[in-house]
Write an enzyme that holds these catalytic residues in place. Structure first.
Site, PDB file in Angstrom:
ATOM      1  N   LYS A  56       0.796  -1.219   0.000  1.00 22.91           N
ATOM      2  CA  LYS A  56       0.000   0.000   0.000  1.00 22.91           C
ATOM      3  C   LYS A  56       0.835   1.278   0.000  1.00 22.91           C
ATOM      4  CE  LYS A  56      -3.541  -0.059  -0.546  1.00 22.91           C
ATOM      5  NZ  LYS A  56      -4.639  -0.393  -1.515  1.00 22.91           N
ATOM      6  N   SER A 273      -2.806 -12.600   3.530  1.00 23.76           N
ATOM      7  CA  SER A 273      -3.216 -12.472   2.125  1.00 23.76           C
ATOM      8  C   SER A 273      -2.122 -12.995   1.190  1.00 23.76           C
ATOM      9  CB  SER A 273      -3.595 -11.030   1.779  1.00 23.76           C
ATOM     10  OG  SER A 273      -2.480 -10.172   1.849  1.00 23.76           O
TER      11      SER A 273
HETATM   12  N1  PMP Z   1      -3.373  -7.747   1.327  1.00 22.24           N
HETATM   13  C1  PMP Z   1      -3.263  -6.915   2.360  1.00 22.24           C
HETATM   14  C2  PMP Z   1      -2.644  -7.405   3.630  1.00 22.24           C
HETATM   15  C3  PMP Z   1      -3.744  -5.598   2.246  1.00 22.24           C
HETATM   16  O1  PMP Z   1      -3.649  -4.752   3.283  1.00 22.24           O
HETATM   17  C4  PMP Z   1      -4.352  -5.183   1.038  1.00 22.24           C
HETATM   18  C5  PMP Z   1      -4.915  -3.798   0.921  1.00 22.24           C
HETATM   19  N2  PMP Z   1      -6.252  -3.707   1.394  1.00 22.24           N
HETATM   20  C6  PMP Z   1      -4.446  -6.100  -0.010  1.00 22.24           C
HETATM   21  C7  PMP Z   1      -3.942  -7.371   0.168  1.00 22.24           C
HETATM   22  C8  PMP Z   1      -5.126  -5.763  -1.311  1.00 22.24           C
HETATM   23  O2  PMP Z   1      -4.474  -4.748  -2.051  1.00 22.24           O
HETATM   24  P1  PMP Z   1      -5.327  -3.766  -2.946  1.00 22.24           P
HETATM   25  O3  PMP Z   1      -5.980  -2.774  -2.046  1.00 22.24           O
HETATM   26  O4  PMP Z   1      -4.321  -3.127  -3.849  1.00 22.24           O
HETATM   27  O5  PMP Z   1      -6.341  -4.575  -3.690  1.00 22.24           O
END
Ligand code: PMP
Length: 314
Positions: A56, A273
């Site tokens: 991010k 994630s």
């Molecule tokens: N994984 C984590 C740990 C995140 O904090 C985020 C951001 N919300 C994402 C994945 C997804 O990224 P994006 O917002 O670019 O879709």
């Protein structure tokens, strides 16, 4: 093609600011997992190497710099947004370095580590109902901004094109360069969708044959922090589901298994994630006879170390 460590990191000059340290993250080859996918190479962008510890940083830096350039962000204004944590850490990191106060609407059940990091960086936290997840945080940020628009700079990461464009201009080109343009498949989780939309569009422009696979939780109640189950969530304005060739659903337990395996088999401490991204990457790769599959590991494990899922044998 790669050095013996299969990483490519550009030199950084002395005296760089935090913003200059964002991006150009290593592309790590997943050697141990490749044993399960003969003929297919597996790589992941290690986004925890960004100064704020996550992918991010890229989007937050872009939105803040664009806010400064447009005049929407001036000194004296407070950066306000809704965030499950990582965008907040990015705003707080960059805001501190550039002299802005940062106020964040955060679901109360965000991990203790995230709250501690945000407080350490000097951010003000507004807690919202854990039952409403990030959607409750979004509603509160909208309400606060509407009630006092002159006080806040509200980047609204869910509807700000700077979010996905950051990835179009940085993550996408980095992956093309780091694979010498050889990638065949790109796999990424959907939160705001900025990573998937921006990187995906850039890869498509480079080679329309590259397959783009998005990853979501398999249901509304899930533990995949940072990812959104689109059917049951406020759908981000920047999300266009038609970009994806395929949309895979991953359950929380499978992500936990992969986080543990990543740590114990590759020595990489990824976040939850990242585990979901790896689970989806393996589903894609197992179907192929040959290919180069690239995914994104959005953050590292340090914010999740107190969670019980580590203490289960693989
Ligand atoms: N994984 C984590 C740990 C995140 O904090 C985020 C951001 N919300 C994402 C994945 C997804 O990224 P994006 O917002 O670019 O879709």
């Amino acid at each position: 093609m790669f050095s013996s460590t299969d990483c490519l990191v550009l030199d950084r000059s002395a005296g760089s600011s935090v913003v200059d340290l964002i991006g150009r993250t290593p592309l790590v080859r997943l050697h141990r997992f490749e044993r399960e996918t003969p003929g297919v190479e597996l790589y992941a962008k290690a986004e925890w190497q960004n100064p704020g510890g996550s992918v991010k940083d890229r989007a937050a830096a872009r939105m803040i710099l664009e806010g400064e350039a447009s005049g929407a962000l001036t000194h004296g204004r407070t950066i306000l947004d809704a965030t499950s944590g990582n965008t907040g850490i990015a705003y707080a990191t960059i805001g501190a370095a550039r002299g802005y106060a940062v106020t964040l609407c955060v679901p109360e059940n965000a991990s203790a580590e995230r709250k501690l990091i945000l407080r350490a960086l000097g951010a003000t936290l507004v807690f919202t109902s854990p039952l409403e997840g990030t959607d409750g945080a979004i509603r509160e940020a909208r309400r606060m901004h509407a009630s006092d628009p002159d006080r806040y700079f509200y980047p609204d990461q869910y509807n700000n094109d700077g979010n996905w464009r950051a990835h179009y201009d940085t993550t996408g080109p980095e992956i093309i360069e780091q694979t010498s343009g050889r990638l065949t498949h790109f796999v990424a989780g959907l939160g705001t969708s900025g990573t998937f939309m921006g990187t995906g569009r850039r890869l498509r422009a480079f080679n329309p044959g590259i397959k783009l696979i998005s990853v979501q939780p398999d249901g509304p109640m899930h533990g995949l922090e940072g990812l959104k189950h689109m059917e049951s969530a406020i759908v981000p304005g920047i999300y266009d589901p038609s970009l994806a060739d395929e949309d895979l659903r991953i359950d929380t337990e499978s992500a936990y298994v992969m986080v543990r395996r990543l740590a114990r088999e590759e020595g990489l401490l990824g976040g939850i994630s990242s585990g979901a991204a790896l689970a989806a990457t393996l589903i894609v790769a197992r179907r192929l006879r040959a290919g180069v599959v690239v995914t994104v590991f959005p953050d590292g494990a340090e914010k999740y170390l107190s969670e019980p899922f580590w203490h289960v044998d693989v």
